[in-house]
Design a protein around this motif. Sequence first.
Motif, PDB file in Angstrom:
ATOM      1  N   GLU A 262       0.834  -1.201   0.000  1.00  0.00           N
ATOM      2  CA  GLU A 262       0.000   0.000   0.000  1.00  0.00           C
ATOM      3  C   GLU A 262       0.868   1.250   0.000  1.00  0.00           C
ATOM      4  O   GLU A 262       0.578   2.234  -0.693  1.00  0.00           O
ATOM      5  CB  GLU A 262      -0.911  -0.019   1.237  1.00  0.00           C
ATOM      6  CG  GLU A 262      -1.863   1.159   1.334  1.00  0.00           C
ATOM      7  CD  GLU A 262      -2.843   1.207   0.173  1.00  0.00           C
ATOM      8  OE1 GLU A 262      -3.296   2.321  -0.165  1.00  0.00           O
ATOM      9  OE2 GLU A 262      -3.148   0.136  -0.388  1.00  0.00           O
ATOM     10  N   LYS A 265       2.264   1.695  -3.437  1.00  0.00           N
ATOM     11  CA  LYS A 265       1.241   2.248  -4.330  1.00  0.00           C
ATOM     12  C   LYS A 265       1.048   3.737  -4.059  1.00  0.00           C
ATOM     13  O   LYS A 265       0.940   4.551  -4.988  1.00  0.00           O
ATOM     14  CB  LYS A 265      -0.072   1.500  -4.130  1.00  0.00           C
ATOM     15  CG  LYS A 265      -1.216   1.991  -5.004  1.00  0.00           C
ATOM     16  CD  LYS A 265      -2.436   1.125  -4.769  1.00  0.00           C
ATOM     17  CE  LYS A 265      -3.598   1.626  -5.632  1.00  0.00           C
ATOM     18  NZ  LYS A 265      -3.990   2.994  -5.310  1.00  0.00           N
ATOM     19  N   GLN A 266       1.052   4.057  -2.757  1.00  0.00           N
ATOM     20  CA  GLN A 266       0.867   5.468  -2.402  1.00  0.00           C
ATOM     21  C   GLN A 266       2.035   6.312  -2.893  1.00  0.00           C
ATOM     22  O   GLN A 266       1.854   7.422  -3.400  1.00  0.00           O
ATOM     23  CB  GLN A 266       0.725   5.594  -0.886  1.00  0.00           C
ATOM     24  CG  GLN A 266       0.447   7.014  -0.426  1.00  0.00           C
ATOM     25  CD  GLN A 266       0.354   7.093   1.086  1.00  0.00           C
ATOM     26  OE1 GLN A 266       0.488   6.088   1.772  1.00  0.00           O
ATOM     27  NE2 GLN A 266       0.125   8.280   1.601  1.00  0.00           N
TER      28      GLN A 266
END
Length: 489
Positions: A262, A265-266
Motif C-alpha cells: 500500500e 502504491k501510495q
Amino acid sequence: MALSMPALMKTTAARLSALYLLLFAICAVLLVLYMTSLSARMLTGQTQETINDEVLGLARVYQRGGLPLLVRVVEQRSRQPGANLYLIADANGQILTGNVQSLEPGVLEAEGWTTEPFSYRRFGEGELERQRNPIADPNEPSQNEVQVEGEKGHNAIALVLRLPNQMIMLIGRDLGEPERFRAVIRRALTLALGMMALGGILIWFFVGRAALKRIDSVSQASRRIMGGDLSGRLPVTGAGDEFDRLSENLNSMLARIATLNEGLKQVSDNIAHDLKTPLTRLRNRAEATLSGKHSPADYRQALEATIAESDQLIKTFNAILMISRLEAGYSSESTSRVDLAASVRDVVELYEPVAEEAGVTLETSVQDGFAVEGNRELIGQALSNIVDNAIKYSTDSTAKPTVHVALDRVGSEIRLSVTDNGQGIPDDADRARATERFVRLEKSRSQPGSGLGLSLAKAIMTFHNGRLDLLPADPGLSVVMRFPEPEDR
C-alpha cells in the motif's frame, strides 16, 4: 480433499507418527521381555532361598539324630500337602525314600544346584492317572512316565547333596506356580501391549487426520492469497498450538507485506501527482528560454533556476528512497550509542543563522546524559527537518517567534521535543495527516517544501523503535520524538 489412508501416509506428520509408533512398540516388547525375565529371576531366587532354609533345617536334624532321624523327618515332610521335593538315594542313585518316584536321568550325578529345571514325577501320580483312565493298559507307561523319561512334565529345581556315608539327598521345589505366575504376567503385559498398540494406532490416525485438516486449511488460504487476495489471512483456531503460532506469524508477515504494498502504491501515486508539477515547470522554463531572443544573463538565470529545481527533485527522490528503506525495516546504516544532547547542540548550532535571519528566537533546554542506540546521522536528519519546519511556521506568530528545543526523560522514555509558538495545527485530523508522505496542509502551501520532512522523521523514529507525536502547544505546535530507554542503561 479426501483423507484416505494413502493420502494420510504421504504427510510428514503421519510418517513421523508411524515411526514413533514403531519405536514405541519395540520399546514395549523389550519391556515385556524384561519384566517377564525379571519376574522369573525373582521367583527362582525366592525358591532357592526356601530350599536353603529347608537344607539348614534338615542339617540340624541330621546332626541331632543321624540318618535314621533324617529319613523319618523327610518321610513326614514328604506327606504334607504342597510339600517340597524330598529324596534320599543310595550311592548308586537308587531312591530309598521321599516323595519323588522318578527323575530325569543325570540329576543326581552332580552335587549342588541343578543348572536347568528338570522333569520329575511324584509318588501316586500314576495311580491317580489310572483311576482317571481305567481302560488304559497297566503295563504301558503312563503319560507322566513318558514325560519323565524324555518329555517335559512337572519341572523343578533342586539342591543335590552328598551325605557323609555317600548317600544322596535331593531337596527341590516345583516350578509350576512360578511358571504359572510368569505366564500370567506375560499374558497381562502382552494384552496391555496390544491395547496400547491399538490405542496408539487410533490416536495416530485421528491426530494425523486432524493435522492434515489444519494443513489443508492453511494451503487453501495460501492459494487464495497467492491468487491476489492480500486481505486473506491464515486460519487461527485459538488453541494456541504451534499451528496457531505459525499462522499468527505468517499473518503478521502478510499484514506487513500489505502495508508495504500500500505504501509503494501510495508513493507511486504521490510521485506521479506531486512531481509532475516541478517537471512540467522545468520543461516550460526550458521551452520559454529557447523561444525568442534573450540576453546571456537571462540564459544564466534560467539555468540556475533549472539547477535549483533539479536539486530539489533530487532531494525529494532521496527522501522517498530513505523513507522506503526505513519503513521496510532495512538499512545499511550502522547503529551505535548516540549522545542526544550533542546531536541537539549540533543541529541548533546549524540552524541558528537561519533562525536569526527569519527573526526567530531559537532556545534550548538540554541536559547531558541522554543516549540511545541508533544512527547519529538519521537522528540528526529527523531533528533538522522538525527544527526547519518549526522555524518556518513560527513566523506567523502574533508574539515574538520562538522555537524551543528540549531534551528530558518522562518515565521510561527519552523525549526530544521541538515547540514553536506559531499558529500550529488545531485540527486533530490534520495533525494525524501531517506525517503522511506528500501531505501539505492548506497553510503550508505558501511555504517551500515537498511534504516529506515529517514523513521522513516519522520513518526514522519507527526505525529506532520510537514514536513521533504532534501535539498542540497552545499556541503553536510541539513535535515530540520519543525514544525508548536503552536496555543496558
